[in-house]
Design a protein around this motif. Structure first.
Motif, PDB file in Angstrom:
ATOM      1  N   GLY A   1       0.812  -1.212   0.000  1.00  0.00           N
ATOM      2  CA  GLY A   1       0.000   0.000   0.000  1.00  0.00           C
ATOM      3  C   GLY A   1       0.844   1.260   0.000  1.00  0.00           C
ATOM      4  O   GLY A   1       0.509   2.248  -0.642  1.00  0.00           O
ATOM      5  N   LYS A   2       1.961   1.236   0.730  1.00  0.00           N
ATOM      6  CA  LYS A   2       2.853   2.388   0.784  1.00  0.00           C
ATOM      7  C   LYS A   2       3.533   2.611  -0.561  1.00  0.00           C
ATOM      8  O   LYS A   2       3.697   3.756  -0.999  1.00  0.00           O
ATOM      9  CB  LYS A   2       3.904   2.201   1.875  1.00  0.00           C
ATOM     10  CG  LYS A   2       3.344   2.295   3.269  1.00  0.00           C
ATOM     11  CD  LYS A   2       4.429   2.138   4.302  1.00  0.00           C
ATOM     12  CE  LYS A   2       3.847   2.209   5.701  1.00  0.00           C
ATOM     13  NZ  LYS A   2       4.902   2.082   6.713  1.00  0.00           N
ATOM     14  N   MET A   3       3.916   1.539  -1.209  1.00  0.00           N
ATOM     15  CA  MET A   3       4.555   1.645  -2.517  1.00  0.00           C
ATOM     16  C   MET A   3       3.573   2.222  -3.540  1.00  0.00           C
ATOM     17  O   MET A   3       3.929   3.112  -4.312  1.00  0.00           O
ATOM     18  CB  MET A   3       5.045   0.275  -2.989  1.00  0.00           C
ATOM     19  CG  MET A   3       5.702   0.293  -4.339  1.00  0.00           C
ATOM     20  SD  MET A   3       7.316   1.039  -4.316  1.00  0.00           S
ATOM     21  CE  MET A   3       8.274  -0.308  -3.715  1.00  0.00           C
ATOM     22  N   GLN A   4       2.357   1.729  -3.524  1.00  0.00           N
ATOM     23  CA  GLN A   4       1.332   2.225  -4.453  1.00  0.00           C
ATOM     24  C   GLN A   4       1.057   3.703  -4.216  1.00  0.00           C
ATOM     25  O   GLN A   4       0.945   4.478  -5.159  1.00  0.00           O
ATOM     26  CB  GLN A   4       0.042   1.405  -4.285  1.00  0.00           C
ATOM     27  CG  GLN A   4      -1.038   1.771  -5.274  1.00  0.00           C
ATOM     28  CD  GLN A   4      -0.692   1.360  -6.687  1.00  0.00           C
ATOM     29  OE1 GLN A   4       0.067   0.428  -6.914  1.00  0.00           O
ATOM     30  NE2 GLN A   4      -1.230   2.072  -7.643  1.00  0.00           N
ATOM     31  N   LYS A   5       0.950   4.100  -2.951  1.00  0.00           N
ATOM     32  CA  LYS A   5       0.701   5.501  -2.610  1.00  0.00           C
ATOM     33  C   LYS A   5       1.863   6.387  -3.069  1.00  0.00           C
ATOM     34  O   LYS A   5       1.649   7.477  -3.599  1.00  0.00           O
ATOM     35  CB  LYS A   5       0.492   5.635  -1.094  1.00  0.00           C
ATOM     36  CG  LYS A   5       0.174   7.024  -0.630  1.00  0.00           C
ATOM     37  CD  LYS A   5      -1.168   7.482  -1.138  1.00  0.00           C
ATOM     38  CE  LYS A   5      -1.507   8.825  -0.520  1.00  0.00           C
ATOM     39  NZ  LYS A   5      -2.723   9.385  -1.067  1.00  0.00           N
ATOM     40  N   GLY A   6       3.088   5.916  -2.892  1.00  0.00           N
ATOM     41  CA  GLY A   6       4.262   6.659  -3.326  1.00  0.00           C
ATOM     42  C   GLY A   6       4.289   6.853  -4.834  1.00  0.00           C
ATOM     43  O   GLY A   6       4.607   7.933  -5.327  1.00  0.00           O
ATOM     44  N   LEU A   7       3.935   5.818  -5.578  1.00  0.00           N
ATOM     45  CA  LEU A   7       3.893   5.925  -7.034  1.00  0.00           C
ATOM     46  C   LEU A   7       2.800   6.897  -7.492  1.00  0.00           C
ATOM     47  O   LEU A   7       2.991   7.661  -8.431  1.00  0.00           O
ATOM     48  CB  LEU A   7       3.679   4.551  -7.660  1.00  0.00           C
ATOM     49  CG  LEU A   7       4.858   3.587  -7.553  1.00  0.00           C
ATOM     50  CD1 LEU A   7       4.461   2.197  -8.028  1.00  0.00           C
ATOM     51  CD2 LEU A   7       6.044   4.105  -8.328  1.00  0.00           C
TER      52      LEU A   7
END
Length: 65
Positions: free
Chosen positions: A3-9
């Motif tokens: 979820g953090k990776m998706q939000k960062g992207l």
């Protein structure tokens, strides 16, 4: 973690889209269809005047002895 990776992207994508919209070269429809890498390359090209493709080094003339 996913979820953090998706939000960062998503944040990175939004940043590039906002910056490219400011210069007015592209409209939102075109920018939404671009990948993050394409957005990044266009951003660097327009804001830092760096070509998105690598330049080939100049060849030196070698004199034969």
């Amino acid at each position: 973690m996913k979820g953090k990776m998706q939000k960062g992207l998503e944040l990175q994508r939004d940043y590039y889209i906002k910056k490219l919209l400011l210069i007015g070269v592209y409209d939102l429809v075109i920018l939404e269809g671009m990948t993050i890498r394409e957005l990044s390359e266009e951003y660097h090209y327009f804001y830092y005047d760096i070509p998105s493709k690598k330049l080939t080094p100049k060849r030196e003339n070698k004199k034969e002895a």
